[in-house]
Structure formats: C-alpha cells, structure tokens
Design an enzyme around this catalytic site. Structure first.
Site, short mmCIF file in Angstrom:
data_model
loop_
_atom_site.label_atom_id
_atom_site.label_comp_id
_atom_site.label_asym_id
_atom_site.label_seq_id
_atom_site.Cartn_x
_atom_site.Cartn_y
_atom_site.Cartn_z
N ALA A 256 0.84 -1.19 0.00
CA ALA A 256 0.00 0.00 0.00
C ALA A 256 0.88 1.24 0.00
CB ALA A 256 -0.92 0.01 1.22
N CYS A 257 0.69 2.09 -0.99
CA CYS A 257 1.43 3.35 -1.05
C CYS A 257 0.46 4.49 -1.27
CB CYS A 257 2.51 3.32 -2.13
SG CYS A 257 1.88 3.46 -3.81
N ASP A 258 0.99 5.67 -1.43
CA ASP A 258 0.16 6.86 -1.53
C ASP A 258 -0.83 6.78 -2.68
OD1 ASP A 258 -0.48 9.17 -0.30
OD2 ASP A 258 1.08 10.40 -1.19
N ILE B 140 -3.26 3.37 -0.50
CA ILE B 140 -3.55 3.15 0.91
C ILE B 140 -4.98 3.58 1.25
CG2 ILE B 140 -2.75 5.37 1.81
CD1 ILE B 140 -1.36 3.65 4.05
#
Length: 612
Positions: free
Chosen positions: A403-405, A436
């Site tokens: 999960a990233c921006d 995310i």
C-alpha cells in the site's frame, strides 16, 4: 511470549505521533493526488490527442481535435470528482460528487480541476452523512426509492451551490494563481521553486506537489498555450540521474553496486523514489538535487520548453512523448535534462569524494533511518518479537498487499519483487498493490507500507499484520517475509509426541504403506487444505512435485480444498489424521494416505516407487 500476545502486538495500531506541518501537508496532498492518480491514463490520453491531432500536431485532424476541449472541460474534472466522492462514500458518493461538479464546470469558463477536487469529496461526504442520519428511519421496501431520490436531490443542491458559490471562488483563485505563476516565469524566478520541490520529493511529497498542485495549474496553462513548463518541475529525471551517476562512480559498498540498476529504473522507468535513500544517507546531497533541479528548470524557462500534459511516470520516454511536435522543444528538453544531470552529478561527486565516513552498509543504514528523519518512530513490526513468535504471527496470512500513496509506481515494483521471491520459494501467495486509501481490514492480510505511511495503514487495517519498509525497491525485509512464511508452513499443527508415548508396533511402522492402497492406478496426488489454512499443504505440494519430477513419474500433484475433490479411485489424497476423518465421511472412492508429517513422511519414498 505467547502466540496470542504476538498477534496482539503486531496488529495493534501504532502510537499516535505529533502532527507537524509536513504531516498535514502530506495528508492533504495525498487526498489530492489520490483523486488524480487513478485517472492519470485519461490525462495521458488527452495529452496524446492534443499532441497528435491539434493544429500544429503530429497529424493535424480538425474532426478528431474536437475531442480536446470537451475532454479537458468535462471528462477530466468529472473523473476526478467521481474518484473523490468514491473515496468518501463508494460509488454512490462518486455519483453525487460528479453531479455537484457539473455546477462549477458550467459556472466557469476554465477547466475546473480544483473545483472538482472540492466538489467531489464534498458530494461524497454529504451523501454519507445523509445516509448515516436516515439509516434506521427508512421503512422496509422504500430503500431504493429513498436512496435514488436522495442522491439526485443532494447532487442537484450541491450543483447549484457550486454554480453560484464554489465556481466563482475557484475561478477567481485560479486566475490569481495563474497571474502569480506567469509573473514568476516572466521575472525568471520559477527555477527557485525547485529549492522547495526537490527536498519535498525526498520526503515523499512528490504526489502532493505534482498531482495536487502543478498538474491542475499546468493543464489550465496548456489548454490555452498548448504547453506548460509546470509539467517539468517535478518529473525532471535529471537531478536524480546525476546523483545516482555520482554514486556509481564515487560511492562505496552497497550504494555504489546498486546505483547502476537504480539509474535504469529511475531514468527509463520513471520511479523517482528509488534515489531518495541515497540522498538521505548523506543530507548534504540535498544540495546536489536542488542544484540540478534549479538548473533544469532555468534551462526549460530560458528555452521556452514545456509539455502538453503531465508525464506519468516521470521517465525520459514519457517526457518526449508528452512534448509538442517541435524540434526546438525537443532540443530544449534534452538540454535541460542533460544540464540538470551534469550539475547534480558535479555537486554530488564533490560531496562524495570529500566524504571519509561512508562505509559499505551506509545505504542500508540510511534506509533504516528514513522513518526517524521523516516521521519519528516506525509502526509496530514483527521483527521486534522473538523468532518463534514472529513465525506464529504469520500463521493466518494468505495474501499480501503493498500500500502506497497512489497505489502505483514504487508499490507496484515492490509487489513485483516480492511476488517473484514468493513464487521462487514455492509459496502459493497473492501479492498485489493498492492505494492506501483503498486498503481494507481483511482477514489473513499482510500489509507492507513505507514507514511514513505506517500510521495510515494502522488506521485502515487495524487487525492486519503490518510491516513497514524504508524503500519498496530494495528492502532486505522481503527475504525475511519469505523465510517466515516458509518457516510457519513447516511447523506441524500436530502436538509432538511425549516421551511416555508408546512405541509404534511393527504393524504401525511409520515407514510402511497401509494395506489396500493400489498406487498403480493413481494418476493424481492431492494435498488438501481445510479450515482456511493453506500453508503446510502448499509447501508439501511443492516438495512432492520435486520428488515426482526426480523420480520421472507421470503423476500430477495438486493442492485443493477439501470440498473440491473428485471421488475417484485414481486420486490419492495425502492428509493428516485429523483431515482423514473428514475425508472418509465425504468420499468413498478416493484413496487416502495418512501421515503425521506432510512435509517429509517416511512413507513417501515407497509411495513414489510404487507409482506408475
């Protein structure tokens, strides 16, 4: 530490940190970029159509060029608004947000990207509050009627508010900002913006700056002028390339060895995050990327270089794809990137050559310090527990999500790297990536995030196992994840026999095959999993495939659910004593081999030998 305590430790939310200006900016910027990034393909499509079919494009076509203005005025803002509303209240919120945005679009003559970023989430928030307020007040049978009319009425009211209120305010603010940007360009001060942009990128504010601020302003400028320099301020790969080149020539140890591959990923792949740890390992290197960024922007400004749309990812390939059809623009673009690379390289080379403290593990140390430099302490991780407890904490993991921006770029690369490691280890495990904001608190989930997003991951998935890393593209923790998964899979679910247990008789020799098995007719061996636990059966399947292959036997080996078996005599099911009881109550034809050790039973050698 008991297993229960391990799970409690690894799934409890991380402690709250003091909210600073950077954290608030990052949260706000993330919200903006999360509305833009999922729709970046539409921006690229608009940029390509503009570059190819507009007057002066590659292949001018007046009919196809008619799509340019409707796309920038209607399609792109509505997509942003729908995404913003959907983030707040699902598809229903997206619909209301899109309706509301029509008010600001019609009430203004400029592309309403900022208006869409306001009205989209506002529409989702408003309908969510309405639904929460009337959830227990709607009579049975009237739900659909109330839902449809409430969404329509809410959207209409917000569209009217947008037309008379939000639209004019945003148009005025956009005009003021445009005047300010144009003034900065005219007085040749725009390069100074990189003094702030380059350090902000290193602190993972790149999406907030590019998609949240520069892209909307750039689209407005490009809609009238045909191109904008604002699309080049953050995506310019020159500063990062120069820095990595300096490490490749003058770095030491791991940093020097990894720099060449990082250059390829950064320059051609457009994943800028890969060079961030190199800067953080030596803070003086901020001067190198700042100098490179200022030089590049100054060159672009001096030569009137711009792009037609935002390049995503920020690779040299996408920069040229998004360039107008102009030899002077191509040459200026190439010169700007080259000079940014040269200046960044020279400054970084001086810093690295004068540095006498760097050692072989300095890059790993810098990556380990990224969390402290950006957000303080990291999220709770399983590595703080005892090894046995760490393995136990992985017992229910059945899928992994990065999960990233924005859910793109570096998280996709990280997921690909771990997916490959998991596959090579013979572990059947789903490894995917997402933004995310789209993360859900699902059972059996292992969430891997960057350190600065650990708090948000804890809020979105409080009951998931969570692991934070410094760099998605080069974390040593991936190998540990694989080791933990393999170790937990080899831990037997059965209790170990005590010393007082009676010895097996000759009739119960653990190395003997039971009477009645007809292995000559077997063409398929199955390890069953049940009760949602896949681990041991998956590893056993992989090991058995190796045995069968080495023995040159033509038998298929599978791992399936206990409810998915075909009741046939040609099927041999290998199971634990507990599963065997369940099998015999469901199936009458399948042959069953019971063993206490699915991974390395003493019966396997004789079984494989007896197969056809």
């Amino acid at each position: 530490m008991s297993e229960a305590n391990v799970n409690k430790t690894t799934t409890s939310p991380a402690p709250k940190k003091k909210s600073g200006l950077k954290a608030r900016v990052q949260k706000f910027g993330s919200a903006l970029s999360n509305m833009v990034m999922p729709n970046i393909g539409a921006f690229i499509a608009w940029g390509l159509i503009t570059a190819i079919f507009m007057a002066g494009g590659w292949f001018p076509n007046a009919d196809l060029a008619k799509m340019i203005q409707p796309m920038v005025h209607y399609l792109l803002p509505l997509l942003i608004a729908f995404t913003g509303g959907n983030m707040i209240s699902g598809h229903r919120g997206g619909v209301v947000g899109a309706i509301a945005t029509m008010g600001v679009i019609v009430g203004s003559s400029i592309p309403m990207f900022i208006g869409a970023m306001i009205m989209g989430p506002l529409g989702g928030w408003a309908i969510k509050k309405w639904d929460d307020a009337i959830a227990d007040k709607v009579h049975s049978g009237f739900e659909m009627l109330v839902n449809n009319f409430s969404a329509g009425i809410m959207g209409m009211l917000l569209a009217i508010i947008g037309y008379f209120g939000i639209g004019p305010l945003v148009a005025g603010a956009s005009a003021a900002m445009a005047v300010g940007v144009n003034w900065i360009i005219k007085v040749n001060l725009l390069p100074l913006a990189n003094v702030f942009i380059e350090p902000a990128k290193i602190l993972f504010l790149n999406n907030a700056i590019n998609q949240g601020i520069l892209t909307p302003l750039g689209i407005q400028a490009a809609a009238s002028a045909g191109k904008s320099i604002l699309f080049l301020l953050e995506p310019d790969p020159g500063p990062g390339l120069g820095l990595l080149l300096a490490f490749a020539l003058f770095g030491k140890g791991t940093a020097k060895a990894s720099a060449p591959s990082a250059m390829i990923i950064h320059f051609f792949g457009g994943i800028h995050e890969i060079y961030f740890p190199y800067v953080l390992m030596k803070p003086a290197l901020f001067l190198a990327v700042i100098a490179g960024g200022v030089t590049g922007t100054a060159t672009f400004s001096l030569l009137d270089v711009g792009l037609k749309s935002t390049p995503s990812p920020g690779s040299i390939i996408m920069l040229f794809v998004m360039s107008p059809r102009s030899v002077s623009n191509y040459l200026g673009l190439l010169l700007g990137v080259t000079l940014a690379t040269v200046v960044s390289f020279l400054v970084a080379a001086v810093i690295l050559k004068r540095d006498k403290t760097m050692v072989d593990d300095s890059l790993a140390a810098a990556q380990g310090q990224m969390s402290d430099m950006k957000n303080g302490s990291a999220a709770v991780e399983t590595s703080a527990a005892e090894p046995a407890d760490v393995i136990a904490s992985y017992k229910d993991v059945d899928h992994i999500i990065f999960a990233c921006d924005a859910g793109m770029g570096s998280s996709a690369m990280g997921a690909s790297l771990l997916r490959d490691k998991v596959k090579k280890a013979g572990i059947d495990m789903s490894v995917t990536n997402t933004a995310i904001s789209n993360l859900k608190d699902e059972p059996g989930l292992l969430v891997i995030t960057q350190n600065e997003l650990a708090d948000r991951a804890a809020q979105k998935a409080p009951h998931a196992l969570r692991l934070s890393v410094d760099n998605f593209l080069s974390s040593p923790k991936y190998d540990q994840v694989v080791v933990n998964l393999k170790a937990r899979d080899q831990v037997s679910d059965e209790p170990a026999p005590t010393s007082a247990a009676p010895q097996a008789t000759n009739a119960e020799d653990p190395g003997e095959l039971p009477a009645g098995l007809n292995l000559a007719v077997v063409n398929e061996i199955v390890f069953v999993h049940h009760d949602g636990h896949l681990g041991t059966a998956t590893m056993a399947t992989s090991l058995m495939k190796d045995r069968i292959k080495k023995a040159n036997k033509q038998v298929t080996v599978k791992n399936v659910g206990i409810d998915e078996l075909q009741d046939e005599n040609s099927l041999l099911v290998v199971s634990s004593p507990e599963a065997a009881k369940n099998l015999r109550t469901r199936y009458t034809q399948v042959q069953v081999l019971v063993t206490d050790d699915l991974l390395n039973s003493p019966k396997y050698d004789k079984m494989v030998l007896a197969l056809k």
